[in-house]
Design an enzyme around this catalytic site. Structure first.
Site, PDB file in Angstrom:
ATOM      1  N   LYS A   1       0.761  -1.214   0.022  1.00 24.29           N
ATOM      2  CA  LYS A   1      -0.063  -0.008  -0.127  1.00 24.29           C
ATOM      3  C   LYS A   1       0.946   1.469  -0.034  1.00 24.29           C
ATOM      4  CE  LYS A   1      -0.708   0.303   4.895  1.00 24.29           C
ATOM      5  NZ  LYS A   1       0.014   1.642   5.343  1.00 24.29           N
ATOM      6  N   THR A   2       1.955   1.341   0.840  1.00 27.11           N
ATOM      7  CA  THR A   2       2.870   2.269   0.672  1.00 27.11           C
ATOM      8  C   THR A   2       3.337   2.605  -0.609  1.00 27.11           C
ATOM      9  OG1 THR A   2       3.471   1.729   3.196  1.00 27.11           O
ATOM     10  CG2 THR A   2       4.694   3.539   1.951  1.00 27.11           C
TER      11      THR A   2
ATOM     12  N   ASP B   1      -3.738   7.485   4.782  1.00 29.96           N
ATOM     13  CA  ASP B   1      -3.440   6.007   5.051  1.00 29.96           C
ATOM     14  C   ASP B   1      -3.960   5.475   6.537  1.00 29.96           C
ATOM     15  OD1 ASP B   1      -1.906   3.821   4.777  1.00 29.96           O
ATOM     16  OD2 ASP B   1      -0.081   4.602   5.367  1.00 29.96           O
ATOM     17  N   GLU B   2      -4.113   4.257   6.487  1.00 27.99           N
ATOM     18  CA  GLU B   2      -4.341   3.848   7.886  1.00 27.99           C
ATOM     19  C   GLU B   2      -5.810   4.160   8.130  1.00 27.99           C
ATOM     20  OE1 GLU B   2      -3.112   1.066   8.707  1.00 27.99           O
ATOM     21  OE2 GLU B   2      -0.783   1.284   8.427  1.00 27.99           O
TER      22      GLU B   2
ATOM     23  N   GLN C   1      -7.498  -4.964   9.823  1.00 30.52           N
ATOM     24  CA  GLN C   1      -6.179  -4.761  10.757  1.00 30.52           C
ATOM     25  C   GLN C   1      -6.639  -3.476  11.814  1.00 30.52           C
ATOM     26  OE1 GLN C   1      -2.231  -4.831   9.246  1.00 30.52           O
ATOM     27  NE2 GLN C   1      -3.345  -4.916   7.238  1.00 30.52           N
TER      28      GLN C   1
ATOM     29  N   ARG D   1       2.225 -11.122  10.148  1.00 25.08           N
ATOM     30  CA  ARG D   1       3.842 -10.448  10.314  1.00 25.08           C
ATOM     31  C   ARG D   1       4.754 -11.457   9.903  1.00 25.08           C
ATOM     32  NH1 ARG D   1       2.174  -5.984   9.494  1.00 25.08           N
ATOM     33  NH2 ARG D   1       0.394  -7.263   9.409  1.00 25.08           N
TER      34      ARG D   1
END
Length: 696
Positions: free
Chosen positions: A31-32, A217-218, A248, A587
C-alpha cells in the site's frame, strides 16, 4: 516511477483520479508503494501542483518514510507538499488562523504532562480531593470528549453521576485556563480546526480549494474528529483516496472507529473500491491461515489474500505443559534456527499483554539469547516494577536511602523536594540513614507504614507480601482509579510480579525476602551483556503492526489471554481480538509458531485455560501440531509440589528438608512453618506443605 513493477490492481489505484477512492489494502500488499507512486503520478503525469496534494498518515515516522519515497521520484516537489500526521496538519491550520479563534501567534501547545498539572491545580483550587477524583482519569475523560467532538456545554447533558459532574466542572475551568494562557492541548489540534471551519466557512473554502487531492493512510484508525476533518476538506473536489484494511483495525481503545472504513461507500455512493489482495510478504500457507481466521468476523469487507511465493511450511502449534515449557520450546527453536543460519533480528516473539514478556526475558538472559523489548521497557526496568522493588528492598533494609527516596512519594504523599533535601542534610550531619532521622510530619507517616509492613512480612508469604505492599502503599488504588489503558497495563505488570514470587516459593520451598531479592538482582543485572549479532524482538501484537519478520512466535494462545478475558462477553470486542490475531499471523514471512499451555502462572495465579478459539479456526490442513518433548511429558505425570494431605505440624516437631537437612519446628501459621536448622542456616520460614519438607 517503475509502473511496470505494479500489479493490475495497484496500477488501477494509481491511475484512478476523479472522485472518492477506497483502497482496501491487505497486509503486505504494497500500500505504501501504491500511495507514493500515486502521488508521483499526479505530479509528473497529471501536472498537479504539489501545493494541491495533502497526504496524511498516523505517525511521524511513517510521514518521513513517505516523503523519502516520494522524493525518490520527484525530489524538488516534496518540500512544497503537506505530507504529515493529522495533528501536524491541524497545527498548520491553527498557525495560519489562530487569531480567528482568539489566540495570538505565540500560542503554546500543552503536552499530556502539562495538561495534568493544570488539572491538579484546578482540583486544588476547587478544594477537591485528588485521591477521590483522580487527575489522570479526569484528563483522559476530557481527551475522549474532545476526540468525540463533545465540548463542555454538550457534555453537560451526559454528566449524571457525581464523577461526571466533577469532570464537567474541571473541563469548563480547564478550557478557561488554556484560553487565559494562550494555549491549546494536543487534542485541540484536531478539534479547533473543525470549529474554525464551522465558524468561518470562508476559511474552509480556502482549504477545500487548495487541497484538490487528499490521500489518507490507515483510514481504519481514524477517530471521529479525524473523520470529520477529512470529510470537510475533501467536500468540494471529492478526490479523497483512503487506504486501509478493516481487518487490521485494532486501536478502538485509542478512540479509533473502524466503522469509518466500512461506511465509506455509504458516505460516498459513487466511490471506487479497489482491493489489493496480492501479498508480497508471506508464504501461501500463512496467508491461508490468516484468511481462515478472519473469515469468522461478521463486520468486515471480504478480502482473500494470496501470494505468488511458495506454499511454505505448515503453521506449527505446540501445546506446552506449562508456561516454563512454552518458553523452553521457544528457546530451543530459536537456538536451532540460529544454528541453521537465521539471524536473531529476523525473529519476533509476540504476546497479548506486556506482562507475558517477563519469563521470556529471564530465560533469554540465562540462555544468552540477545533480545530487546520493542515498544516498552524490559519487565524489571518498568517504572511500576522498580517502585514495587524499592518497597521490598526497603522492607529488607530500611537504611537503603536510594529505595527510600524512590518509594516515599509512590503514590504521591505531598512530601516535597525541600523536605527530602532537609532529611538528607540531617542524615549526613548525624551520619545516619534517612529512615533513622525521620521523626515528624508526612515522612513519619511513611516510616510508620514501612514499620507496619516490616512486621507483616514476618507472617506472610512473598506473594502475600506483594499484595500487602500494593494495598497498604496505595499504589494499586491509585492505578485502579485512573481508568486508563496505561494504568491497566501497569496493574497487569504488578500482578504479574506475583508470578515471580510464587515461582520462587514453589521452586525453593522457602519465603526468604533476602534470598528472593538477591536472585532478582542477579536476573536484572545485564549491564555487561552485549551482542553484535542482532537481537530477537519481543513485543505485544499491538506494537508489531507495520513490521514483518521471517520467523514469528505467538505465545499464550489461550482463552482469557488471547482472546483477552475482557473481550469474551462482547462480540464486537471479540472481533477486534480476532483482527489482532490476523495482524499477528500476517507479520510472518516464512515460519509461524503458535504456543499455548495446559497451565500457567499469570498475575500470581495458577490458570488452566483451554486453547484459543483462533487456533481451531485455522484450517486443520494448514497446521502441524508439534509433539510435546519428553521432559515436558514427564512433568505431566509428576506429582504436585505440595503434599496431597496437609501435614499437621506442631511446635517442637522434628523435620527434614531436602536442602537444609534436619531441623525443629519453632512456629506454625496457617500456611507457613518456621524451622530452626543447624548453624549457619539458622531459622528458615518455609511453605507449610511443600514436598521438600517432611516430618521425621
Amino acid at each position: 516511477m517503475h509502473l511496470e513493477e505494479l500489479n493490475e490492481q495497484q496500477r488501477e489505484a494509481v491511475f484512478y483520479q476523479d472522485g472518492p477512492l477506497l483502497i482496501l489494502a491487505g497486509a503486505g500488499s504494497g500500500k505504501t508503494k501504491v500511495l507514493t507512486t500515486k502521488i508521483a503520478y499526479l505530479l509528473q503525469e497529471k501536472h498537479v501542483s504539489p501545493y494541491s496534494i495533502l497526504a496524511i498518515t498516523f505517525t511521524n515516522k511513517a510521514a518521513r518514510e513517505m516523503k523519502e519515497r516520494v522524493a525518490h521520484f520527484v525530489s524538488e516537489d516534496v518540500k512544497k507538499m503537506q505530507i504529515s500526521t493529522f495533528h501536524s496538519f491541524g497545527l498548520r491550520i491553527l498557525r495560519e488562523h489562530c487569531e480567528k479563534l482568539g489566540y495570538t501567534s505565540s500560542f503554546s501547545i500543552m503536552d499530556s504532562d502539562d495538561s495534568l498539572v493544570i488539572i491538579k491545580k484546578i482540583l486544588k483550587e476547587s478544594n477537591l480531593d485528588p485521591k477521590m477524583y483522580n487527575p489522570k482519569a479526569i484528563k483522559n475523560k476530557i481527551s475522549s470528549c474532545k476526540n468525540e467532538m463533545i465540548l463542555p456545554e454538550a457534555y453537560e447533558k451526559y454528566a449524571i453521576s457525581e464523577f461526571e459532574k466533577v469532570v464537567l466542572e474541571i473541563y469548563q475551568k480547564y478550557e478557561k485556563k488554556l484560553s487565559q494562557n494562550n494555549a491549546v492541548d494536543f487534542d485541540d489540534l484536531l478539534l479547533l480546526p473543525i470549529l474554525l471551519f464551522k465558524e468561518h466557512p470562508s476559511v474552509l473554502q480556502q482549504y477545500q480549494e487548495r487541497y484538490q487531492y487528499i490521500l489518507i493512510d490507515e483510514y481504519q484508525d481514524t477517530n471521529e474528529a479525524q473523520y470529520i476533518l477529512s470529510k470537510m476538506i475533501s467536500a468540494k473536489y471529492r478526490n479523497l483516496c483512503c487506504v486501509g484494511d478493516n481487518d487490521q483495525a485494532i486501536y478502538s481503545f485509542r478512540g479509533a472507529n473502524y466503522k469509518n472504513i466500512l461506511n465509506f461507500e455509504k458516505d460516498y455512493p459513487d466511490a471506487k473500491v479497489i482491493k489489493l489482495e496480492q501479498n508480497y510478504r508471506s508464504t501461501q500457507t500463512i496467508l491461508e491461515a490468516a484468511n481462515s481466521v478472519i473469515r469468522h468476523n461478521r463486520e468486515r469487507k471480504e478480502k482473500n489474500l494470496f501470494s505468488t511465493k511458495e506454499k511454505g511450511e505448515k503453521v506449527k502449534i505446540y501445546r506446552a505443559y506449562d508456561g516454563n515449557d512454552e518458553v523452553h520450546y521457544v528457546t530451543s527453536c530459536i537456538k536451532k534456527l540460529h544454528a541453521e543460519g537465521t539471524k536473531y533480528e529476523d525473529i519476533a516473539i509476540l504476546y497479548r499483554t506486556n506482562a507475558q514478556s517477563r519469563v521470556l526475558e529471564e530465560v533469554f538472559l540465562k540462555e544468552g539469547i540477545p533480545h530487546h523489548v520493542v515498544g516498552g521497557l524490559s519487565f524489571y526496568a518498568r517504572r511500576e516494577i522498580k517502585d514495587l522493588l524499592a518497597y521490598l528492598r526497603l522492607l529488607h533494609n530500611p537504611h537503603d536511602n536510594i529505595s527510600l527516596e524512590r518509594a516515599i512519594n509512590v503514590p504521591k504523599r505531598g512530601i516535597g523536594l525541600r523536605t527530602l533535601e532537609e532529611l538528607n542534610q540531617k542524615a549526613d550531619l548525624e551520619n545516619q540513614s534517612i529512615y533513622t532521622v525521620i521523626d515528624h510530619g508526612k515522612p513519619l507517616l511513611f516510616k510508620k507504614l514501612i514499620q507496619k509492613l516490616s512486621k507483616i512480612k514476618e507472617e506472610v508469604t512473598l506473594t502475600e507480601l506483594v499484595d500487602k505492599v500494593l494495598d497498604a502503599s496505595g499504589m494499586k488504588a491509585e492505578l485502579e482509579s485512573e481508568k486508563s489503558l496505561e494504568a491497566e497495563v501497569r496493574l497487569e505488570n504488578l500482578e504479574e510480579f506475583k508470578s515471580i514470587t510464587k515461582a520462587f516459593e514453589e521452586r525453593e520451598g522457602l519465603v526468604s525476602l533476602e534470598d528472593f531479592l538477591y536472585e532478582v538482582s542477579l536476573v536484572t543485572d545485564k549491564g555487561e551483556y552485549d551482542s553484535g549479532e542482532g537481537q530477537v524482538s519481543l513485543m505485544t501484537v499491538h506494537a508489531v503492526k507495520g513490521l514483518e519478520f521471517d520467523i514469528v512466535f505467538v505465545i499464550g494462545m489461550e482463552e482469557g489471554i488471547f482472546p483477552h478475558l475482557n473481550a469474551l462477553m462482547e462480540n464486537q470486542s471479540l472481533e477486534e481480538e480476532r483482527r489482532l490475531c490476523y495482524v499477528a499471523i500476517t507479520r510472518a514471512r516464512e515460519k509461524l509458531y503458535f504456543l499455548c499451555a495446559r497451565r500457567r502462572v499469570l498475575f500470581g495465579k495458577d490458570q488452566v485455560n483451554p486453547p484459543s478459539r483462533f487456533l481451531s479456526e485455522m484450517d486443520e490442513n494448514l497446521v502441524e501440531k508439534e509433539k510435546m518433548e519428553e521432559e515436558a511429558k514427564e512433568c505431566l505425570h509428576q506429582e504436585e509440589i505440595f503434599h496431597e494431605v496437609p501435614i499437621d505440624y506442631q511446635v517442637g516437631d522434628f523435620v527434614y528438608h531436602e536442602n537444609f537437612g534436619a531441623g525443629r519446628v519453632v512456629e506454625v501459621t496457617d500456611t507457613l512453618v518456621s524451622v530452626a536448622f543447624k548453624h549457619p542456616i539458622g531459622v528458615r520460614k518455609l511453605m507449610k506443605n511443600h514436598k521438600s519438607l517432611s516430618k521425621v
